[in-house]
Design an enzyme around this catalytic site. Structure first.
Site, mmCIF file in Angstrom:
data_model
loop_
_atom_site.group_PDB
_atom_site.id
_atom_site.type_symbol
_atom_site.label_atom_id
_atom_site.label_comp_id
_atom_site.label_asym_id
_atom_site.label_seq_id
_atom_site.Cartn_x
_atom_site.Cartn_y
_atom_site.Cartn_z
ATOM 1 N N ASN A 174 -28.087 37.338 36.092
ATOM 2 C CA ASN A 174 -28.715 38.007 37.240
ATOM 3 C C ASN A 174 -29.522 37.049 38.129
ATOM 4 O O ASN A 174 -29.877 37.399 39.253
ATOM 5 C CB ASN A 174 -29.622 39.161 36.785
ATOM 6 C CG ASN A 174 -28.873 40.387 36.302
ATOM 7 O OD1 ASN A 174 -29.353 41.135 35.458
ATOM 8 N ND2 ASN A 174 -27.674 40.622 36.839
ATOM 9 N N ASP A 181 -26.918 50.093 34.654
ATOM 10 C CA ASP A 181 -26.035 49.677 35.731
ATOM 11 C C ASP A 181 -25.805 50.785 36.764
ATOM 12 O O ASP A 181 -25.662 51.952 36.405
ATOM 13 C CB ASP A 181 -24.692 49.262 35.114
ATOM 14 C CG ASP A 181 -23.981 48.241 35.979
ATOM 15 O OD1 ASP A 181 -24.557 47.829 36.999
ATOM 16 O OD2 ASP A 181 -22.852 47.871 35.630
HETATM 17 C C1 FPP Z 1 -28.231 46.772 37.342
HETATM 18 O O1 FPP Z 1 -27.780 47.566 38.433
HETATM 19 C C2 FPP Z 1 -29.702 46.724 37.284
HETATM 20 C C3 FPP Z 1 -30.464 45.586 37.207
HETATM 21 C C4 FPP Z 1 -29.876 44.234 37.184
HETATM 22 C C5 FPP Z 1 -31.935 45.620 37.195
HETATM 23 C C6 FPP Z 1 -32.593 46.700 36.366
HETATM 24 C C7 FPP Z 1 -34.054 46.583 36.481
HETATM 25 C C8 FPP Z 1 -34.930 47.585 36.725
HETATM 26 C C9 FPP Z 1 -34.546 49.007 36.807
HETATM 27 C C10 FPP Z 1 -36.357 47.185 36.950
HETATM 28 C C11 FPP Z 1 -37.375 47.878 36.161
HETATM 29 C C12 FPP Z 1 -37.192 47.726 34.712
HETATM 30 C C13 FPP Z 1 -37.768 48.542 33.790
HETATM 31 C C14 FPP Z 1 -37.519 48.331 32.355
HETATM 32 C C15 FPP Z 1 -38.637 49.652 34.160
HETATM 33 P P1 FPP Z 1 -27.008 46.871 39.661
HETATM 34 O O2 FPP Z 1 -28.002 46.339 40.611
HETATM 35 O O3 FPP Z 1 -26.067 45.855 39.107
HETATM 36 O O4 FPP Z 1 -26.235 48.061 40.289
HETATM 37 P P2 FPP Z 1 -24.838 47.966 41.080
HETATM 38 O O5 FPP Z 1 -23.820 47.484 40.060
HETATM 39 O O6 FPP Z 1 -24.588 49.374 41.516
HETATM 40 O O7 FPP Z 1 -25.008 47.012 42.215
#
Ligand code: FPP
Length: 224
Positions: A50, A2
């Site tokens: 998501n 996150d």
């Molecule tokens: C949460 O941060 C992150 C995600 C929902 C996506 C995570 C996916 C990757 C990093 C893609 C690649 C995956 C791998 C395993 C290499 P957020 O977007 O909710 O952050 P925020 O809360 O700051 O908006």
């Protein structure tokens, strides 16, 4: 994982750049866990919830994931790491499904570490699905055991997580491994996921090492 979006925002970058930095952090974390001999690592990559994000961001996440899997396949095999998916893969975009299937098959015999990607995952759905499968099997309610239930989860055959790390200052589980997390130690940090490096991991691990895990017993029973 996150905090990717906030990491990007702080730098005036689009959210997808945050996810790209998040993928780099994931690679570094898996490498470090493997060299520490940690046998199971799970990355909460994409929850069922998501899907409510903007279409462009969803596409960017899955593109990144496919690229990551293609790039890392040889390393996973070399490092003897098995890829396993927690979640319902049938609903993933075709290219993701194909890449995931390919890498899971190629690493199926690796035994040093299991890398779980929670993809299209929901802890509540996982529990409901397990109930559905058990009901369909015709099992008698009095014959049901915890072990039988666990064997219907996506994590069948795996130990429960010892430690769950949540980055970016959020203090909740967000539908993550709800059944398996019953006795997991929780570690919360304000660090945004792309900044969660080797030093941050070691900080979390040494915090975990200092925890007293009693699993419901008294401190007299479990010792100092
Ligand atoms: C949460 O941060 C992150 C995600 C929902 C996506 C995570 C996916 C990757 C990093 C893609 C690649 C995956 C791998 C395993 C290499 P957020 O977007 O909710 O952050 P925020 O809360 O700051 O908006």
């Amino acid at each position: 994982m996150d905090g990717n979006g906030r990491w990007a925002k702080k730098r005036g970058l689009p959210r997808r750049k945050g996810h790209a930095a998040g993928a780099d952090a994931a690679k570094a974390l898996v490498t470090e866990c493997r060299s520490l001999g940690i046998e199971y690592v799970t990355l909460y990559t994409f929850s069922k919830e998501n899907w409510d994000r903007p279409k462009g961001e969803i596409r960017a996440i899955f593109d990144l994931l496919v690229r990551f899997l293609k790039q890392e396949l040889d390393t996973l095999v070399e490092q003897d790491i098995r890829l396993h998916i927690l979640g319902e893969t049938a609903e993933l975009p075709l290219a993701t499904r194909k890449a995931v299937k390919f890498v899971c098959a190629k690493t199926a015999k690796c035994v040093s570490m299991t890398l779980n990607l929670a993809l299209n995952y929901s802890g509540r759905d996982e529990i409901l699905l397990a109930c559905e499968k058990l009901l369909q099997s015709g099992i008698k309610p009095r014959d049901l055991t915890e072990e039988m239930f666990k064997n219907q989860l996506h994590t069948a055959g795996q130990p429960d997580p010892d430690l769950i790390i949540r980055t970016s200052g959020e203090l909740r589980l967000s539908n993550y491994l709800l059944f398996q997390a019953a006795y997991s130690e929780l570690y919360f940090t304000d660090t945004l996921w792309p900044d969660f490096d080797k030093a941050e991991l070691h900080k979390a691990l040494s915090d975990f090492a200092g925890r007293k895990r009693r699993f419901g017993k008294t401190s007299e029973q479990t010792g100092p």
